[in-house]
Every structure is written in C-alpha cells, then in structure tokens.
Scaffold this motif. Structure first.
Motif, PDB file in Angstrom:
ATOM      1  N   VAL A   1       0.831  -1.204   0.000  1.00  0.00           N
ATOM      2  CA  VAL A   1       0.000   0.000   0.000  1.00  0.00           C
ATOM      3  C   VAL A   1       0.869   1.259   0.000  1.00  0.00           C
ATOM      4  CG1 VAL A   1      -1.602   1.362   1.408  1.00  0.00           C
ATOM      5  CG2 VAL A   1      -2.008  -1.082   1.075  1.00  0.00           C
ATOM      6  N   ILE A   2       1.925   1.265   0.821  1.00  0.00           N
ATOM      7  CA  ILE A   2       2.753   2.469   0.948  1.00  0.00           C
ATOM      8  C   ILE A   2       3.431   2.826  -0.368  1.00  0.00           C
ATOM      9  CG2 ILE A   2       4.809   1.245   1.743  1.00  0.00           C
ATOM     10  CD1 ILE A   2       3.505   4.680   2.965  1.00  0.00           C
ATOM     11  N   GLN A   3       3.750   1.852  -1.198  1.00  0.00           N
ATOM     12  CA  GLN A   3       4.363   2.152  -2.495  1.00  0.00           C
ATOM     13  C   GLN A   3       3.364   2.848  -3.412  1.00  0.00           C
ATOM     14  OE1 GLN A   3       6.416  -1.092  -4.402  1.00  0.00           O
ATOM     15  NE2 GLN A   3       6.859   0.081  -6.260  1.00  0.00           N
TER      16      GLN A   3
ATOM     17  N   GLY B   1      -9.717   5.448   1.965  1.00  0.00           N
ATOM     18  CA  GLY B   1      -8.448   4.881   2.383  1.00  0.00           C
ATOM     19  C   GLY B   1      -8.601   3.461   2.901  1.00  0.00           C
ATOM     20  N   ILE B   2      -7.474   2.865   3.285  1.00  0.00           N
ATOM     21  CA  ILE B   2      -7.459   1.471   3.749  1.00  0.00           C
ATOM     22  C   ILE B   2      -7.463   1.454   5.275  1.00  0.00           C
ATOM     23  CG2 ILE B   2      -6.296  -0.746   3.570  1.00  0.00           C
ATOM     24  CD1 ILE B   2      -7.142   0.391   0.872  1.00  0.00           C
ATOM     25  N   ASP B   3      -8.641   1.274   5.868  1.00  0.00           N
ATOM     26  CA  ASP B   3      -8.759   1.231   7.331  1.00  0.00           C
ATOM     27  C   ASP B   3      -9.120  -0.153   7.858  1.00  0.00           C
ATOM     28  OD1 ASP B   3      -8.192   3.934   7.950  1.00  0.00           O
ATOM     29  OD2 ASP B   3     -10.204   4.514   7.337  1.00  0.00           O
TER      30      ASP B   3
ATOM     31  N   HIS C   1     -10.017  -5.224   0.629  1.00  0.00           N
ATOM     32  CA  HIS C   1     -10.632  -6.064  -0.403  1.00  0.00           C
ATOM     33  C   HIS C   1     -11.169  -5.201  -1.547  1.00  0.00           C
ATOM     34  CE1 HIS C   1     -12.971  -9.255  -2.274  1.00  0.00           C
ATOM     35  NE2 HIS C   1     -14.039  -8.479  -2.195  1.00  0.00           N
ATOM     36  N   ARG C   2     -11.821  -4.100  -1.208  1.00  0.00           N
ATOM     37  CA  ARG C   2     -12.362  -3.222  -2.238  1.00  0.00           C
ATOM     38  C   ARG C   2     -11.256  -2.609  -3.082  1.00  0.00           C
ATOM     39  NH1 ARG C   2     -16.640  -0.206   1.815  1.00  0.00           N
ATOM     40  NH2 ARG C   2     -18.323  -1.756   1.674  1.00  0.00           N
ATOM     41  N   ALA C   3     -10.164  -2.208  -2.415  1.00  0.00           N
ATOM     42  CA  ALA C   3      -9.046  -1.611  -3.141  1.00  0.00           C
ATOM     43  C   ALA C   3      -8.421  -2.625  -4.098  1.00  0.00           C
ATOM     44  CB  ALA C   3      -8.007  -1.097  -2.159  1.00  0.00           C
ATOM     45  N   ARG C   4      -8.279  -3.857  -3.655  1.00  0.00           N
ATOM     46  CA  ARG C   4      -7.720  -4.897  -4.524  1.00  0.00           C
ATOM     47  C   ARG C   4      -8.639  -5.178  -5.707  1.00  0.00           C
ATOM     48  NH1 ARG C   4      -5.620  -8.873   0.399  1.00  0.00           N
ATOM     49  NH2 ARG C   4      -3.503  -7.988   0.545  1.00  0.00           N
TER      50      ARG C   4
ATOM     51  N   VAL D   1      -9.594  -4.423 -11.623  1.00  0.00           N
ATOM     52  CA  VAL D   1     -10.454  -3.960 -12.726  1.00  0.00           C
ATOM     53  C   VAL D   1      -9.794  -2.811 -13.491  1.00  0.00           C
ATOM     54  CG1 VAL D   1     -12.648  -2.843 -13.291  1.00  0.00           C
ATOM     55  CG2 VAL D   1     -12.574  -4.688 -11.592  1.00  0.00           C
ATOM     56  N   ASN D   2      -9.227  -1.839 -12.734  1.00  0.00           N
ATOM     57  CA  ASN D   2      -8.709  -0.620 -13.360  1.00  0.00           C
ATOM     58  C   ASN D   2      -7.210  -0.611 -13.562  1.00  0.00           C
ATOM     59  OD1 ASN D   2     -11.354   0.445 -13.187  1.00  0.00           O
ATOM     60  ND2 ASN D   2     -10.987   1.144 -11.113  1.00  0.00           N
ATOM     61  N   GLY D   3      -6.514  -1.476 -12.853  1.00  0.00           N
ATOM     62  CA  GLY D   3      -5.063  -1.486 -12.958  1.00  0.00           C
ATOM     63  C   GLY D   3      -4.392  -0.350 -12.218  1.00  0.00           C
ATOM     64  N   LYS D   4      -5.153   0.325 -11.331  1.00  0.00           N
ATOM     65  CA  LYS D   4      -4.571   1.428 -10.553  1.00  0.00           C
ATOM     66  C   LYS D   4      -5.448   1.711  -9.349  1.00  0.00           C
ATOM     67  CE  LYS D   4      -6.802   4.951 -13.437  1.00  0.00           C
ATOM     68  NZ  LYS D   4      -6.602   6.151 -14.232  1.00  0.00           N
TER      69      LYS D   4
END
Length: 255
Positions: free
Chosen positions: A30-32, A236-238, A244-247, A252-255
C-alpha cells in the motif's frame, strides 16, 4: 510554481488492520502506491515518516525515501514534525501530509492544497472537503464532517451530525445540514514552522475526545482553510473490507 514537500506518516500499529501499509495491492505494498501517487504531484520530494523498521526497509526496497521516527506520537502531524526536524527543513517550507493508507490520492489535490495555503496568509493549515455522498453520512461517526465560515475557514470538525438544525424532523435535519456540512478529506498542508509549534503544544481535550488531530489547531485559535477538492481519492485502507475493495478496484482498473 509553489515549492513544497510531501511527508507521509506511516505507522505499523492499527487496531483494525495491523501493518496495513505493507499489505499488497496488485503486487505492491500500500505504501508504495501512496508514494507513487504523491510523486505525480509537483512536490520537490516525497518522504515516508515511519515508526517501524519494516516499513522503512519496504520503502527503501522500491527506492523511496524514509526516515525513522518515534513510536509514541499521538498523531500523524506530530510524526511529520519530527521528520521535518530530521530533514532540517526551514520554517517557511510547505509540507503536505498525505496519510500512508491513501493509495489513490490525486496529485492534483496535493498541488491544489499547497497553492491554497500559500494564497491564504491568515491560515495556519489547509485541508480539503467534498459534498457528502448521501444523507446517511451525517450520522456516521466514520465520516468526519466539517462546517466552514463564509471565508472557507473551518468552524468545527466532528464525527457527529453538524450542524444540528433545531426543531427539524430527522429528514428535515438531514436536508438542511447537508447544505452546510462537508465530508472532510484527511490531507493537510502547513508550514514547517507551524508544525513545530503544533507538536510542541501537545494534544488537547477536543482532539482526544473526537480523535481528530486538526481540532488541536482550532482549540488554540488557529485558522484552518478548508477548500473544495478538485479531485477526490477513493476511501483509504482502514479495514479488511477496505483492502478487499481496493484490490478489486485495482484488478479492474489497474490502478
């Protein structure tokens, strides 16, 4: 062009998702993702301020810049204040605070905030907000609300419903309140000199009650400019659900 630095506070501990900034999304921690997004802004440099050797090593592994700070800071702004001293930045240096769990932070918003602070001599800090997505967010303590004065400076931030419209039914309250409340986005701009003062004061009562570091500034009578964001990050990732949603978005979007 406004000259500024981005410093990303990233601690390892998290009650809901420990070590979240090291968890992978699309093969990268995530930090990258956060550092790469911040690097799309006009920042002179992007630095991670962390309390953990594992995060430091992860950042250095992708050729990022990181500094190791105390594990005892009460807020991200306090952590950044230590990083400012480690980096030896001048008091007039503009610092943008981007949270370490915001992997979709738009570079355009970072640039906007830096310019907004420079252009408002009365403001000690600058931050951003957007319209509420729906009326249910008014009562959601996970959604931080802000009410501003006529010049765009924050009157108050809260996890509660603000403003409270006396005498209205619940539906009337929501309809009235959304005209004045905005959803706060957790990104800040300040000058290094102000950050040093902010950290030296220590946390205040309201900050401790609401768990909102920006209330320390209002408690001491400082002006916080709150601009309407020109670009809005995804949540954000809390929590594990956020991850899971971010992944899923990345797949889907590649970003």
């Amino acid at each position: 062009m406004v000259r500024f630095h981005v410093i990303i506070p990233a601690r390892y501990g998290s009650s809901r998702l420990p070590g979240k900034v090291l968890l992978p999304i699309g093969g990268k921690p995530v930090i990258q993702h956060v550092v790469e997004r911040c690097s799309q802004s006009a920042a002179q440099c992007v630095v991670v301020a962390t309390d953990d050797q594992r995060i430091l090593e992860a950042v250095e592994a992708f050729a990022g810049i990181a500094v190791l700070t105390s594990p005892h800071h009460p807020s991200g702004s306090d952590r950044i204040a230590e990083a400012v001293n480690i980096l030896g930045l001048d008091d007039d240096a503009i610092i943008i605070n981007v949270q370490g769990d915001e992997p979709t932070m738009p570079g355009a918003l970072i640039d906007q905030l830096a310019g907004a602070l420079v252009n408002d001599a009365a403001a000690s800090m600058a931050t951003a907000c957007v319209r509420l997505d729906d009326q249910d967010q008014l009562a959601d303590p996970a959604v931080v609300k802000v009410v501003r004065d006529r010049k765009g400076h924050a009157v108050y931030f809260s996890r509660a419903t603000i403003p409270w419209v006396r005498g209205e039914t619940s539906s009337g309250l929501a309809q009235c309140a959304v005209q004045y409340a905005r959803r706060h986005l957790g990104i800040y701009a300040y000058r290094a000199g102000y950050l040093r003062v902010f950290a030296a004061r220590g946390s205040c009562e309201l900050e401790n009650l609401e768990k909102l570091e920006q209330l320390r500034g209002l408690w001491h009578g400082d002006k916080i400019l709150c601009v309407d964001a020109i670009a809005v990050p995804e949540p954000g990732i809390d929590t594990p659900i956020d991850l899971h949603r971010a992944r899923r978005r990345f797949s889907v979007n590649g970003k």
